[in-house]
Design an enzyme around this catalytic site. Structure first.
Site, mmCIF file in Angstrom:
data_model
loop_
_atom_site.group_PDB
_atom_site.id
_atom_site.type_symbol
_atom_site.label_atom_id
_atom_site.label_comp_id
_atom_site.label_asym_id
_atom_site.label_seq_id
_atom_site.Cartn_x
_atom_site.Cartn_y
_atom_site.Cartn_z
ATOM 1 N N TYR A 39 0.828 -1.198 0.000
ATOM 2 C CA TYR A 39 0.000 0.000 0.000
ATOM 3 C C TYR A 39 0.867 1.255 0.000
ATOM 4 O O TYR A 39 1.814 1.395 0.777
ATOM 5 C CB TYR A 39 -0.930 0.013 1.218
ATOM 6 C CG TYR A 39 -1.666 1.318 1.391
ATOM 7 C CD1 TYR A 39 -2.702 1.665 0.522
ATOM 8 C CD2 TYR A 39 -1.309 2.224 2.382
ATOM 9 C CE1 TYR A 39 -3.369 2.871 0.645
ATOM 10 C CE2 TYR A 39 -1.960 3.441 2.526
ATOM 11 C CZ TYR A 39 -2.998 3.760 1.649
ATOM 12 O OH TYR A 39 -3.650 4.960 1.760
ATOM 13 N N ARG A 263 -14.381 20.979 51.648
ATOM 14 C CA ARG A 263 -14.594 19.694 52.298
ATOM 15 C C ARG A 263 -14.505 18.513 51.343
ATOM 16 O O ARG A 263 -14.015 17.438 51.697
ATOM 17 C CB ARG A 263 -15.960 19.706 52.997
ATOM 18 C CG ARG A 263 -16.239 18.440 53.753
ATOM 19 C CD ARG A 263 -17.467 18.461 54.658
ATOM 20 N NE ARG A 263 -18.520 19.358 54.313
ATOM 21 C CZ ARG A 263 -19.821 18.987 54.221
ATOM 22 N NH1 ARG A 263 -20.171 17.734 54.381
ATOM 23 N NH2 ARG A 263 -20.739 19.882 53.958
#
Length: 482
Positions: A39, A263
């Site tokens: 390819y 907290r």
């Protein structure tokens, strides 16, 4: 990868040269021998693979590069452009792409200079690699298009001459190997992950400094409490916050329970740390892998055609980075909001202004922070599953990893600015009240900010202060964090 933004010595080892040479010889033997189709070397590209390519290797190089030089938009930041070249060199140096030693060495020599290719932002779908942006990078190295030298944009041919490089000469296999990988995606995701890791440390330090200045009771950091949550990163983050808050003296005026922005910081930042850790691990795996097609395995006499250029892993990792970084940004913006509110900031004046009304201190800074966090939220739409078929349905499913990674990088930059803004606010809060920092490490953080940022006694532009604070926070937390 952080170092790639500036000239960097990259040298191919003897083992790497041997691997690259062996792979190259195998490609040449295949192309000159049994007539196996390869390819991009004997064929057209993408869906045009069913047609023959051009006659010569040189023409085949033009065949792949010219039609991909279509990118649009602003140039990528120089650190991403240079890191992309480094990532591509790492992949090719594994010897499975069939690239030539001279080509990989040319990438290394480029990195030792102040040269950076000019790469447009838009063009990649993150499948078949970052074809369009990498084509622009390769064209720059060939003297086509534009490039940067030490940050100055100029014609690529002039840039090459300025740093003593010659235009890159390629054949078809080299050209395809240079563009057929996800190196831009991996580079941007890697830089985003590194920035996010630093920002977690900054967020922990700023949260601790805020808690100390407010006199918060550190009961929310009890080790048994956080261990019971079941998430190790949360417990670790609690330990880090406790390290910063060692010696803190709580105020008698604070409520039993602080707002969530203090907290619940261990839970939020611990979860973010876990997410960023997974993303970093995924990008690290990308860096160790080979992103290309086809790959060549001489020991097996194998030319393997497949999909190792499909950027799905970093796409998922980048989307997660964006979400984690944005939630840390939400935390920073809420902490700034706490500091401007006289009902929650420990009795300090509104907007931390010594003379409210006559001066406005960080009022504009908060507006900036609101703008930044909303921009981050809007950018959090995941890209990794936005698949749109393209390329005659050859690329019928695509991951859009490049967009995901570039978004994560931009999110990380916005978070640094948010932390810079919070740093200015913390510095001003420390200036305004008789209650100074009581934890020595928090005191050191405030002192580092105070060395470079003056208190706001009269309104002044704060744009540069925000950027300076971001730099100070990065530097200080890297030096002293546990």
């Amino acid at each position: 990868m952080d170092l790639a933004g500036h000239p960097l010595d990259v040298v191919l080892s003897d083992d790497a040269i041997a691997r690259i040479t062996r792979g190259r010889h195998f490609v040449e033997d295949v192309l000159g021998g049994d007539g196996r189709p390869v390819y991009g070397a004997t064929t057209g590209f993408g869906p045009l693979v069913i047609f023959e390519g051009r006659d010569s290797a040189t023409e085949q190089c033009d065949n792949v590069l010219q039609h991909l030089t279509v990118g649009q938009g602003a140039d990528l930041p120089v650190p991403i452009a240079r890191a992309s070249v480094l990532v591509r060199a790492l992949s090719l140096a594994q010897g499975l792409s069939g690239a030539s030693v001279s080509t990989v060495d040319a990438l290394c020599r480029m990195l030792s200079t102040g040269f950076a290719p000019a790469i447009p932002t838009w063009g990649s779908v993150g499948a078949s690699g970052d074809l369009v942006p990498l084509a622009h990078a390769v064209q720059s190295l060939r003297g086509v298009g534009h490039a940067f030298v030490d940050g100055e944009r100029m014609p690529a041919a002039d840039a090459l001459a300025a740093v003593g490089l010659t235009p890159l000469e390629l054949d078809g296999r080299d050209a395809l190997a240079l563009v057929n990988g996800t190196s831009v995606t991996t580079a941007a995701a890697g830089l985003a992950a590194l920035s996010a890791q630093r920002s977690v440390k900054v967020a922990i330090a700023l949260t601790a400094a805020l808690a100390d200045l407010l006199g918060a009771v550190p009961a929310f950091l009890a080790p048994s409490l956080l261990k019971a949550f079941g998430h190790p990163e949360v417990a670790t983050t609690g330990e880090d916050l406790a390290w910063w808050l060692n010696e803190t003296t709580p105020s008698q005026d604070r409520p039993l329970q602080e707002p969530y922005s203090i907290r619940c910081a261990p839970q939020l930042l611990g979860a973010a740390r876990s997410a960023i850790g997974w993303s970093t691990q995924t990008v690290s795996q990308d860096l160790r892998g080979v992103s290309d097609n086809p790959l060549f395995f001489p020991d097996e006499d194998l030319v393997a055609h497949g999909g190792n250029f499909f950027g799905q892993p970093s796409a998922f990792a980048s989307d997660l980075l964006s979400s984690a970084v944005t939630q840390i940004g939400n935390l920073a913006e809420r902490q700034i909001d706490m500091l401007v509110d006289p009902g929650r900031n420990g009795g300090r004046p509104p907007m931390l202004a010594a003379e409210p009304g006559r001066h406005h201190a960080i009022q504009g800074l908060q507006v900036l922070s609101t703008s930044l966090v909303v921009a981050m939220r809007r950018a959090c739409t995941p890209a990794a599953m936005q698949s749109v078929p393209t390329n005659l349905h050859n690329q019928d499913v695509v991951p859009f990893g490049t967009q995901a990674a570039l978004t994560a990088y931009e999110q990380a930059q916005k978070l640094r600015l948010l932390h810079g803004a919070l740093g200015v606010a913390v510095r001003q809060a420390a200036h305004l009240d008789d209650r100074a920092s009581t934890a020595s490490r928090c005191t050191g953080l405030v002192a580092a900010l105070s060395e470079e940022i003056d208190p706001i006694t009269r309104d002044r532009p704060l744009d540069e202060d925000i950027r300076v604070a971001a730099d100070v926070l990065d530097r200080h937390t890297q030096e002293v964090s546990p």
